[in-house]
Design a protein around this motif. Sequence first.
Motif, PDB file in Angstrom:
ATOM      1  N   THR A 163       0.796  -1.228   0.000  1.00 43.95           N
ATOM      2  CA  THR A 163       0.000   0.000   0.000  1.00 43.95           C
ATOM      3  C   THR A 163       0.824   1.271   0.000  1.00 43.95           C
ATOM      4  N   GLY A 164       2.033   1.239   0.501  1.00 47.31           N
ATOM      5  CA  GLY A 164       2.777   2.477   0.619  1.00 47.31           C
ATOM      6  C   GLY A 164       4.164   2.483   0.038  1.00 47.31           C
ATOM      7  N   PHE A 165       4.979   1.532   0.427  1.00 43.51           N
ATOM      8  CA  PHE A 165       6.386   1.564   0.030  1.00 43.51           C
ATOM      9  C   PHE A 165       6.578   1.415  -1.475  1.00 43.51           C
ATOM     10  N   VAL A 166       5.753   0.601  -2.099  1.00 43.41           N
ATOM     11  CA  VAL A 166       5.875   0.422  -3.549  1.00 43.41           C
ATOM     12  C   VAL A 166       5.558   1.731  -4.265  1.00 43.41           C
ATOM     13  N   LEU A 167       4.561   2.449  -3.788  1.00 45.29           N
ATOM     14  CA  LEU A 167       4.196   3.719  -4.414  1.00 45.29           C
ATOM     15  C   LEU A 167       5.261   4.786  -4.211  1.00 45.29           C
TER      16      LEU A 167
ATOM     17  N   GLY B 147       6.907   7.163 -10.879  1.00 41.33           N
ATOM     18  CA  GLY B 147       7.188   7.281 -12.300  1.00 41.33           C
ATOM     19  C   GLY B 147       7.351   5.964 -13.025  1.00 41.33           C
ATOM     20  N   TYR B 148       7.408   4.866 -12.316  1.00 38.40           N
ATOM     21  CA  TYR B 148       7.597   3.547 -12.930  1.00 38.40           C
ATOM     22  C   TYR B 148       6.386   2.671 -12.614  1.00 38.40           C
ATOM     23  N   SER B 149       5.305   2.873 -13.327  1.00 35.05           N
ATOM     24  CA  SER B 149       4.075   2.144 -13.014  1.00 35.05           C
ATOM     25  C   SER B 149       4.218   0.643 -13.275  1.00 35.05           C
ATOM     26  N   MET B 150       4.933   0.251 -14.305  1.00 36.87           N
ATOM     27  CA  MET B 150       5.128  -1.175 -14.582  1.00 36.87           C
ATOM     28  C   MET B 150       5.965  -1.829 -13.484  1.00 36.87           C
ATOM     29  N   MET B 151       6.943  -1.097 -12.966  1.00 42.02           N
ATOM     30  CA  MET B 151       7.777  -1.622 -11.891  1.00 42.02           C
ATOM     31  C   MET B 151       6.951  -1.830 -10.619  1.00 42.02           C
ATOM     32  N   ARG B 152       6.029  -0.913 -10.338  1.00 38.79           N
ATOM     33  CA  ARG B 152       5.151  -1.065  -9.177  1.00 38.79           C
ATOM     34  C   ARG B 152       4.335  -2.350  -9.289  1.00 38.79           C
TER      35      ARG B 152
END
Length: 101
Positions: free
Chosen positions: A45-49, A54-59
């Motif tokens: 919920t938080g750390f990935v965001l 800027g890297y939506s695919m990486m998320r």
Amino acid sequence: WKCRNAIRTRRPNRLSRATIFLWGDYETRCFWWEPFEILRRLTLTGFVLISTTGYSMMRGLIATLISIAFLMGLSVLVPLRSKIDDALVLGCHLSLVILFV
């Protein structure tokens, strides 16, 4: 971590009674699972965001890998005392993995 001996030997002390909300639903051998579950929730919920702005695919990739790792851990360890709860948690994690894929 300090109350692990009291939990494993089933001789509750003051600290283990105070933290029963963290380990009470889990098998004695998996008393440590709840902190990892909380870390998984925080990560998804938080750390990935925060870490991948800027890297939506990486998320999506990181979230998928974390979800798959926890699904595998759940299926191997079966950490909850109630088999119904285990099945429900496995189903929820499986649906989360399917959602990310």
